[in-house]
Design an enzyme around this catalytic site. Structure first.
Site, mmCIF file in Angstrom:
data_model
loop_
_atom_site.group_PDB
_atom_site.id
_atom_site.type_symbol
_atom_site.label_atom_id
_atom_site.label_comp_id
_atom_site.label_asym_id
_atom_site.label_seq_id
_atom_site.Cartn_x
_atom_site.Cartn_y
_atom_site.Cartn_z
ATOM 1 N N GLY A 21 46.592 38.895 45.446
ATOM 2 C CA GLY A 21 45.763 39.971 45.002
ATOM 3 C C GLY A 21 44.726 40.301 45.894
ATOM 4 O O GLY A 21 43.875 39.029 46.208
ATOM 5 N N GLY A 27 44.237 33.119 46.200
ATOM 6 C CA GLY A 27 44.243 32.625 44.710
ATOM 7 C C GLY A 27 44.905 31.461 44.695
ATOM 8 O O GLY A 27 45.719 30.825 45.742
ATOM 9 N N ASP A 30 39.978 36.950 39.807
ATOM 10 C CA ASP A 30 40.212 36.097 38.517
ATOM 11 C C ASP A 30 39.610 34.734 38.176
ATOM 12 O O ASP A 30 39.324 34.562 37.117
ATOM 13 C CB ASP A 30 41.853 35.862 38.286
ATOM 14 C CG ASP A 30 42.473 37.126 38.452
ATOM 15 O OD1 ASP A 30 42.056 38.237 38.256
ATOM 16 O OD2 ASP A 30 43.827 37.018 38.705
ATOM 17 N N ARG A 59 29.708 56.566 19.750
ATOM 18 C CA ARG A 59 30.972 56.233 19.769
ATOM 19 C C ARG A 59 31.248 54.738 20.137
ATOM 20 O O ARG A 59 30.377 54.133 20.619
ATOM 21 C CB ARG A 59 31.847 56.892 21.117
ATOM 22 C CG ARG A 59 32.097 58.430 20.620
ATOM 23 C CD ARG A 59 32.884 58.991 21.877
ATOM 24 N NE ARG A 59 33.588 60.458 21.527
ATOM 25 C CZ ARG A 59 33.589 61.447 22.362
ATOM 26 N NH1 ARG A 59 33.069 61.192 23.579
ATOM 27 N NH2 ARG A 59 33.741 62.433 21.995
ATOM 28 N N GLY A 78 42.578 40.287 34.264
ATOM 29 C CA GLY A 78 42.399 38.950 33.810
ATOM 30 C C GLY A 78 43.853 38.814 32.851
ATOM 31 O O GLY A 78 43.670 38.931 31.901
ATOM 32 N N GLY A 82 26.554 43.339 27.196
ATOM 33 C CA GLY A 82 26.057 43.426 25.819
ATOM 34 C C GLY A 82 27.228 43.877 25.088
ATOM 35 O O GLY A 82 26.924 44.861 24.121
ATOM 36 N N ARG A 140 37.261 54.842 21.502
ATOM 37 C CA ARG A 140 37.949 55.646 22.691
ATOM 38 C C ARG A 140 38.433 54.342 23.610
ATOM 39 O O ARG A 140 37.791 53.245 23.891
ATOM 40 C CB ARG A 140 36.908 56.140 23.642
ATOM 41 C CG ARG A 140 36.438 57.548 23.319
ATOM 42 C CD ARG A 140 37.866 58.734 23.506
ATOM 43 N NE ARG A 140 37.394 59.907 23.285
ATOM 44 C CZ ARG A 140 37.508 60.397 21.941
ATOM 45 N NH1 ARG A 140 37.889 59.495 20.946
ATOM 46 N NH2 ARG A 140 36.940 61.713 21.539
ATOM 47 N N GLN A 173 38.392 47.476 39.759
ATOM 48 C CA GLN A 173 37.212 46.283 39.824
ATOM 49 C C GLN A 173 37.937 45.316 41.205
ATOM 50 O O GLN A 173 37.161 44.549 41.591
ATOM 51 C CB GLN A 173 37.885 45.236 38.855
ATOM 52 C CG GLN A 173 37.400 45.798 37.431
ATOM 53 C CD GLN A 173 37.944 45.402 36.237
ATOM 54 O OE1 GLN A 173 37.778 44.280 35.552
ATOM 55 N NE2 GLN A 173 39.366 45.856 36.018
HETATM 56 P P1 ATP Z 1 45.545 36.506 42.812
HETATM 57 O O1 ATP Z 1 45.622 35.766 41.538
HETATM 58 O O2 ATP Z 1 44.252 36.945 42.793
HETATM 59 O O3 ATP Z 1 46.496 37.700 42.470
HETATM 60 P P2 ATP Z 1 47.374 34.671 44.083
HETATM 61 O O4 ATP Z 1 47.190 33.931 45.316
HETATM 62 O O5 ATP Z 1 47.222 33.599 42.757
HETATM 63 O O6 ATP Z 1 46.049 35.569 43.852
HETATM 64 P P3 ATP Z 1 50.198 35.054 43.734
HETATM 65 O O7 ATP Z 1 50.837 36.448 43.411
HETATM 66 O O8 ATP Z 1 50.190 34.095 42.299
HETATM 67 O O9 ATP Z 1 48.546 35.576 44.126
HETATM 68 O O10 ATP Z 1 50.757 34.251 44.957
HETATM 69 C C1 ATP Z 1 50.755 34.846 46.076
HETATM 70 C C2 ATP Z 1 51.691 34.631 46.755
HETATM 71 O O11 ATP Z 1 51.871 33.051 47.122
HETATM 72 C C3 ATP Z 1 53.198 34.541 46.219
HETATM 73 O O12 ATP Z 1 53.671 35.950 46.114
HETATM 74 C C4 ATP Z 1 54.184 33.577 46.909
HETATM 75 O O13 ATP Z 1 54.650 34.192 48.084
HETATM 76 C C5 ATP Z 1 53.130 32.517 47.090
HETATM 77 N N1 ATP Z 1 53.361 31.479 46.106
HETATM 78 C C6 ATP Z 1 52.809 31.225 44.791
HETATM 79 N N2 ATP Z 1 53.152 30.365 44.237
HETATM 80 C C7 ATP Z 1 53.765 29.546 45.270
HETATM 81 C C8 ATP Z 1 54.489 28.233 45.026
HETATM 82 N N3 ATP Z 1 54.489 27.628 43.859
HETATM 83 N N4 ATP Z 1 55.058 27.787 46.020
HETATM 84 C C9 ATP Z 1 55.023 28.645 47.163
HETATM 85 N N5 ATP Z 1 54.598 29.805 47.341
HETATM 86 C C10 ATP Z 1 54.104 30.427 46.369
#
Ligand code: ATP
Length: 323
Positions: A11, A102, A127, A162, A170, A185, A247, A255
C-alpha cells in the site's frame, strides 16, 4: 558497491516519494548509481527499470503516493518469482536493493536476503503494524487526514444533533482508529484487538445523548468485527432509541492520499538515508525505522512477527476521556 536499485511496494503511504528522493540523492552523494524499479516486486520480476538521478526526484518531497508506482505481487511470494527477480538484478549488475514498504514488502525483502542478496528495507505503511517500529512513514499524515475529516463531521453533527460512526483504515490493527479516536474526542472506539459489543456502543451513545451532548462520535477500524456499516445497521435495527440520529461515514483511501506532513518527510528522509548508508557499508537483512525515538536498523525477521496489540493504557485513556 557501484549500483543499487530502489522500489516501493504494498500500500502506498504519504512520504514514500520523500524516501525515494533520499535514496537517490544520498546514493548519488556516496558515488552510487541508483536504478528505480517501477510497480514494486512485479516490476522487479519484469525488469521495469529506470535510472534515477537527483533531477529525476526533484519536486516530489511534498507529493503523496509514489512516483515509481506500487503493486501487490503474488508471484514474488514463490521461490520461482524471486528467482526471476534475482536474475533481473544480476543481469543489470545491480548489487543491492532498497525496499520501501510495510510488513508484507519487508517479508519479501527478508526472503531475498535469505537467498544471499544484499537488501535493506525502509519501514513505510500507514497501518503502523510493523513490529519494532514506533511509527512508520505515512502514519502521521494519515492520522491528520482522518482527524480533519472527523473535525468536519463534528461541526455538522453538532448542528443536527447527530451521532456519526466513522470508519478508518486498519485491517488487523486498530492503531489509526485508537489514535484518531483519542485525538478526535471519540465517545467510543472500536478496534479489532478489543472485543466489542454493539449493544454497549448503543448504550454509550444513548448515555451521551442523555448527558446533553450535541454530537457523538464512534471511531471504528475497518477490520473490527463490527465495522461502520455493520454497527450502524445493528444499532438502527435493534435499538428503539439512542436519541441521536445515526450516520455512517467510511473514510477509506482518502487517508492514504495527499502530501506528507513535516514529520513524514523528515522520517522518510532520515530512514531512507540510513538504509543507503547501511547498504553501501555492506550491511544487509535489516530495515530502518524510528525505534524508541532513534533512527535505527532492525533485523528483517522482525517484520515477520506480528506487532503486539496497542498499549492497554491507551485504550483505558480513550475510555476515561469519553465523558
Ligand atoms: P501495507 O500493509 O501498507 O499495505 P505491505 O508491504 O504490508 O504494505 P503487502 O500487500 O502485505 O503490503 O505486501 C506487498 C507485497 O510484498 C506482496 O504483494 C508480495 O509481493 C510481497 N510479500 C508479502 N509477503 C511476502 C512473503 N512472505 N514472502 C515474499 N514476498 C512477500
Amino acid at each position: 558497491m557501484k549500483r543499487i536499485a530502489v522500489l516501493t511496494s504494498g500500500g502506498d503511504a504519504p512520504g514514500m516519494n520523500a524516501a525515494l528522493r533520499a535514496v537517490v540523492r544520498v546514493g548519488v552523494s556516496s558515488g552510487l548509481e541508483v536504478i528505480g524499479v517501477r510497480q514494486g516486486y512485479t516490476g522487479l520480476i519484469e525488469g521495469q527499470l529506470q535510472p534515477l538521478g537527483p533531477r529525476d526526484v526533484a519536486s516530489i518531497i511534498h507529493v503523496g503516493g509514489t512516483m515509481l508506482g506500487s503493486a501487490r505481487c503474488a508471484e514474488f511470494r514463490t521461490p520461482e518469482g524471486r528467482k526471476c527477480a534475482l536474475q533481473v538484478l544480476e543481469q543489470n549488475a545491480i548489487e543491492g536493493l532498497v525496499v520501501i514498504g510495510g510488513n508484507g514488502s519487508l517479508s519479501g525483502a527478508h526472503a531475498l536476503s535469505q537467498a544471499g542478496y544484499p537488501v535493506v528495507g525502509v519501514a513505510s505503511t500507514i497501518d503502523n503494524d510493523l513490529n519494532g517500529a514506533d511509527i512508520t512513514i505515512g502514519v502521521d499524515t494519515a492520522l491528520n487526514t482522518a482527524l480533519e475529516a472527523i473535525d468536519r463531521l463534528k461541526t455538522t453533527a453538532t448542528s443536527h444533533q447527530r451521532a456519526f460512526v466513522v470508519e478508518v483504515m486498519g485491517r488487523s490493527h486498530g492503531y489509526l482508529a485508537l489514535m484518531v479516536g483519542i485525538a478526535g474526542g471519540a465517545d467510543v472506539i472500536v478496534i479489532p484487538e478489543v472485543e466489542s459489543d454493539p449493544d454497549n456502543v448503543a448504550a454509550a451513545l444513548h448515555d451521551a445523548y442523555v448527558r446533553g451532548k450535541r454530537h457523538a462520535m464512534v471511531v471504528v477500524a475497518e477490520g473490527a468485527k463490527w465495522n461502520a456499516t455493520a454497527l450502524a445497521t445493528y444499532v438502527t435495527n435493534h435499538r428503539d432509541r439512542i436519541g441521536f440520529e445515526l450516520r455512517a461515514t467510511i473514510l477509506g483511501h482518502v487517508q492514504r492520499g495527499g502530501g506528507p506532513g513535516a514529520f513524514d518527510r523528515l522520517l522518510a528522509s532520515r530512514t531512507a538515508a540510513q538504509a543507503v548508508d547501511l547498504l553501501a557499508a555492506g550491511k544487509s537483512g535489516v530495515y530502518t525505522a524510528l525505534v524508541k525515538g532513534l533512527i535505527s536498523a532492525l533485523p528483517l525477521e522482525r517484520a515477520l512477527v506480528p506487532k503486539p496489540p496497542p498499549d492497554p493504557e491507551l485504550v483505558r485513556l480513550a475510555q476515561r476521556l469519553a465523558r
